[in-house]
Design a protein around this motif. Structure first.
Motif, PDB file in Angstrom:
ATOM      1  N   ARG A  75       3.765   3.645  -4.119  1.00  0.00           N
ATOM      2  CA  ARG A  75       2.855   4.147  -5.136  1.00  0.00           C
ATOM      3  C   ARG A  75       3.602   4.935  -6.197  1.00  0.00           C
ATOM      4  O   ARG A  75       2.986   5.411  -7.124  1.00  0.00           O
ATOM      5  CB  ARG A  75       1.808   5.058  -4.491  1.00  0.00           C
ATOM      6  N   ASN A  88       0.818  -1.218   0.000  1.00  0.00           N
ATOM      7  CA  ASN A  88       0.000   0.000   0.000  1.00  0.00           C
ATOM      8  C   ASN A  88       0.842   1.254   0.000  1.00  0.00           C
ATOM      9  O   ASN A  88       0.360   2.331  -0.275  1.00  0.00           O
ATOM     10  CB  ASN A  88      -0.894   0.014   1.244  1.00  0.00           C
ATOM     11  N   TYR A  89       2.113   1.117   0.356  1.00  0.00           N
ATOM     12  CA  TYR A  89       2.916   2.319   0.535  1.00  0.00           C
ATOM     13  C   TYR A  89       3.807   2.611  -0.652  1.00  0.00           C
ATOM     14  O   TYR A  89       4.438   3.635  -0.710  1.00  0.00           O
ATOM     15  CB  TYR A  89       3.743   2.202   1.809  1.00  0.00           C
ATOM     16  N   PHE A  94       5.516   5.233  -9.239  1.00  0.00           N
ATOM     17  CA  PHE A  94       6.056   4.645 -10.462  1.00  0.00           C
ATOM     18  C   PHE A  94       5.529   5.438 -11.645  1.00  0.00           C
ATOM     19  O   PHE A  94       4.511   6.113 -11.544  1.00  0.00           O
ATOM     20  CB  PHE A  94       5.699   3.151 -10.582  1.00  0.00           C
ATOM     21  N   CYS A 100      -5.667   1.511 -11.172  1.00  0.00           N
ATOM     22  CA  CYS A 100      -5.913   2.372 -10.002  1.00  0.00           C
ATOM     23  C   CYS A 100      -5.141   3.675 -10.147  1.00  0.00           C
ATOM     24  O   CYS A 100      -5.623   4.740  -9.754  1.00  0.00           O
ATOM     25  CB  CYS A 100      -5.512   1.662  -8.714  1.00  0.00           C
ATOM     26  N   ARG A 101      -3.963   3.574 -10.703  1.00  0.00           N
ATOM     27  CA  ARG A 101      -3.170   4.788 -10.897  1.00  0.00           C
ATOM     28  C   ARG A 101      -3.873   5.752 -11.870  1.00  0.00           C
ATOM     29  O   ARG A 101      -3.918   6.963 -11.645  1.00  0.00           O
ATOM     30  CB  ARG A 101      -1.798   4.385 -11.429  1.00  0.00           C
ATOM     31  N   MET A 109      -3.888  -4.124 -12.209  1.00  0.00           N
ATOM     32  CA  MET A 109      -4.725  -3.485 -11.201  1.00  0.00           C
ATOM     33  C   MET A 109      -4.069  -2.197 -10.712  1.00  0.00           C
ATOM     34  O   MET A 109      -4.720  -1.157 -10.555  1.00  0.00           O
ATOM     35  CB  MET A 109      -4.955  -4.448 -10.028  1.00  0.00           C
ATOM     36  N   ASP A 110      -2.779  -2.273 -10.466  1.00  0.00           N
ATOM     37  CA  ASP A 110      -2.070  -1.076 -10.016  1.00  0.00           C
ATOM     38  C   ASP A 110      -2.126   0.024 -11.065  1.00  0.00           C
ATOM     39  O   ASP A 110      -2.313   1.197 -10.748  1.00  0.00           O
ATOM     40  CB  ASP A 110      -0.602  -1.402  -9.698  1.00  0.00           C
ATOM     41  N   TYR A 111      -1.970  -0.361 -12.318  1.00  0.00           N
ATOM     42  CA  TYR A 111      -1.990   0.626 -13.393  1.00  0.00           C
ATOM     43  C   TYR A 111      -3.379   1.267 -13.512  1.00  0.00           C
ATOM     44  O   TYR A 111      -3.506   2.473 -13.689  1.00  0.00           O
ATOM     45  CB  TYR A 111      -1.582  -0.012 -14.728  1.00  0.00           C
ATOM     46  N   GLY A 151      -6.696   7.286 -10.043  1.00  0.00           N
ATOM     47  CA  GLY A 151      -6.143   8.244  -9.089  1.00  0.00           C
ATOM     48  C   GLY A 151      -5.707   9.523  -9.779  1.00  0.00           C
ATOM     49  O   GLY A 151      -5.945  10.622  -9.273  1.00  0.00           O
TER      50      GLY A 151
END
Lengths: 391, 179
Positions: free
Chosen positions: B98, B95-96, B100, B137-138, B133-135, B141
């Motif tokens: 972020r 979670n920490y 990239f 969410c980014r 998923m990270d991409y 965001g």
């Protein structure tokens, strides 16, 4: 490439991929044909604006704002606009296309809470604060994800208020008028209050999983009592902060300390007279901190004994007797926790007594500095007297 | 006269490419082929393949039905997985971490409207593809950067508390499934 259509100039931007630009360019003649026939003029203009904005490479929401400015807020909802925007962006420029109206239209807000919480991990503390205001659901979502903030600084004097959260800064100039009237100016515009700064501070501070590395609060001692109280009320009951620099009255300093987690707070710097700061030195926060520092302004050096027991302190005195300095040095040398101190004096008396061999040095700016090494330690000076123990 | 022995010419890429391919069928019956390295990015699919005991010999004869993901999203997902199949493994997503840079190729791939992004995130979550998923969410965001609360409400389609309550009331008032 420039094209003229419906009174609007469309300019290709290098930000749009070449193949998409070419596809759009090829479609323009047919667009004009379709527009003259089947589509209403207003719709055509709207589409043209959207197309122009896609080509200019602006973010979708900026384009939407522009669209609303031109055609009014009710011309088209954001969801519809965004739908067409990305159709155009991806090269689908059929103006006769009608969006299928889906009764179960999905919006990002109805994503499962754990996924929304993950999204908030990419937001700044301020943006998360804004999201918390949206609804109860979003407040819960935002609160699920811990937020780490490097620094929060409040630098508040009678003439200026600065709130800095990481690199973002909100600054007000404060003007004092007749009859106690006070006005605040932000970005050249007068405002009645420090509302945006205070609410921003509150939003960030109230995050239940806030982890703050450094807090620096500088409060005016004798003005803005109501606003100061409001700001202090924003502090959570158990603030997770690692280091704090507190320049405020003893009461305010104690209030701030009492809102932080003892043990987590590793470094504390407080200002004021040790006699007034007594309750702070008795607090668990002070006792458990690894590094503590007291910064004090005194009139005379006969106040030095108040500092003998501190590991680290800075004192500025208007007038200093050298005997008091010698006693200070002798006593801090006996204090096993002593690490460092710095003394600045407006004027120094009794220079004829010199029991401690001090090294004198003239600095570039003309000031005189003295260096003294206590047993098992080193000292050095810049613009005052530094006494330092180096174990 | 000497005859040179016939040596098969093998391209470097072919050596690198794993010959094992899998077939996936989306909810709307579109069939996709995906390489082994790519499919490993999806924890759900790879667990399924492992549990089913699919091998290089029988993989193509046993297509994997994925009923929760439609063809459009599956196409994006397969593109993404093939693109990133040789990426170095990320140290650990927490979670920490972020910070990239979203590569341009991926930003283009994810230039889709909210509704499509919504469906893609659900599909990605179901297939458990951490990187995608990270991409995603980014990207969501990033939409919130420098936006006011009211703008956020519009962009994310966030209902007010009153609207939320009204929706809940109407949901509870509506008759349940009969029979």
């Amino acid at each position: 490439m420039l094209c003229f259509m419906g009174g609007l100039i469309l300019q290709h931007s290098s930000q749009v991929p070449l193949e998409k630009r070419e596809k759009l360019s090829e479609s323009l003649p047919s667009l004009i044909t379709v527009s003259r026939g089947a589509l209403k003029r207003v719709a055509m203009m709207g589409c043209a604006v959207k197309l122009a904005n896609v080509l200019s490479g602006k973010p979708v929401f900026d384009c939407y704002r522009l669209f609303c400015e031109r055609y009014g807020d009710d011309a088209m909802g954001y969801i519809d606009f965004e739908y067409y925007f990305y159709r155009f962006y991806n090269g689908h420029v059929d103006f006769t296309h009608e969006r299928r109206m889906d009764a179960n239209q999905k919006e990002l807000s109805v994503l499962p809470a754990e996924l929304l919480a993950k999204v908030t991990g990419y937001l700044t503390a301020k943006e998360r604060g804004n999201l918390r205001l949206m609804s109860k659901k979003f407040k819960t979502v935002v609160d699920m994800e811990p937020v780490t903030v490097e620094q929060i600084i409040v630098d508040w004097t009678t003439n200026v208020f600065i709130l800095q959260i990481n690199e973002k800064k909100i600054e007000y100039k404060i003007f004092h008028g007749l009859f106690g009237m006070v006005r605040f100016m932000r970005n050249g515009v007068f405002e009645d209050d420090l509302e945006s700064a205070l609410s921003c501070f509150a939003q960030v501070m109230k995050h239940p999983k806030l982890r703050l590395r450094h807090l620096a609060l500088k409060f005016p001692m004798d003005v803005f009592p109501e606003k100061r109280e409001r700001l202090l009320k924003c502090l959570p009951n158990s603030l997770d902060v690692k280091t704090a620099i507190l320049q405020a009255s003893a009461d305010d300093t104690l209030t701030i300390l009492s809102h932080s987690k003892p043990g987590v707070l590793n470094g504390i710097l407080v200002t004021g007279c040790p006699e007034e700061l007594g309750p702070i030195f008795e607090s668990e926060h002070w006792k458990q901190a690894k590094e503590t520092n007291v910064v004090s302004g005194q009139n005379f050096s006969n106040s030095f004994p108040l500092f003998y027991s501190f590991p680290c302190f800075h004192i500025r005195v208007n007038s200093m007797e050298l005997n008091d300095l010698h006693l200070l040095i002798a006593n801090v040398a006996k204090n096993p926790s002593f690490q460092f101190c710095m003394i600045k004096a407006g004027n120094v008396k009794s220079w004829f007594v010199e029991p401690f061999p001090m090294e004198e040095r003239r600095e570039n700016d003309g000031s005189l500095t003295h260096r003294y090494q206590i047993p098992d330690s080193t000292t050095w000076c810049n613009d005052g007297i530094h006494i330092d123990r180096n174990d | 006269m000497s005859v040179e022995p016939e040596v098969p010419i093998v391209q470097v890429e072919e050596v690198r490419e794993n010959p094992v391919l899998y077939k996936i069928i989306s909810s709307d019956n579109h069939v996709f082929t995906i390489s082994e390295h790519a499919v490993k990015l999806s924890k759900t699919l790879w667990d399924l393949i492992t549990n089913l005991g699919l091998t290089a010999e029988n993989a193509l004869d046993n297509p994997i039905p994925v009923e929760n993901v439609n063809g459009k999203n599956m196409e994006t997902i397969v593109q993404f997985c093939e693109r990133h199949k040789y990426d170095e493994e990320e140290p650990e997503y927490t979670n920490y971490i972020r910070e990239f840079v979203l590569p341009e190729w991926d930003r283009q791939l994810l230039s889709i409207d909210n509704e499509e992004l919504f469906q893609l995130i659900l599909a990605t979550n179901y297939l458990d593809i951490q990187k995608l998923m990270d991409y995603c969410c980014r990207v969501i965001g990033d939409m919130a950067k420098d936006k006011t609360p009211e703008e956020l409400r519009i962009i994310y389609g966030i209902p007010t508390d009153a609207e939320d309550d009204a929706l809940e009331r109407s949901a509870s008032d509506s008759p349940g499934p009969s029979g």
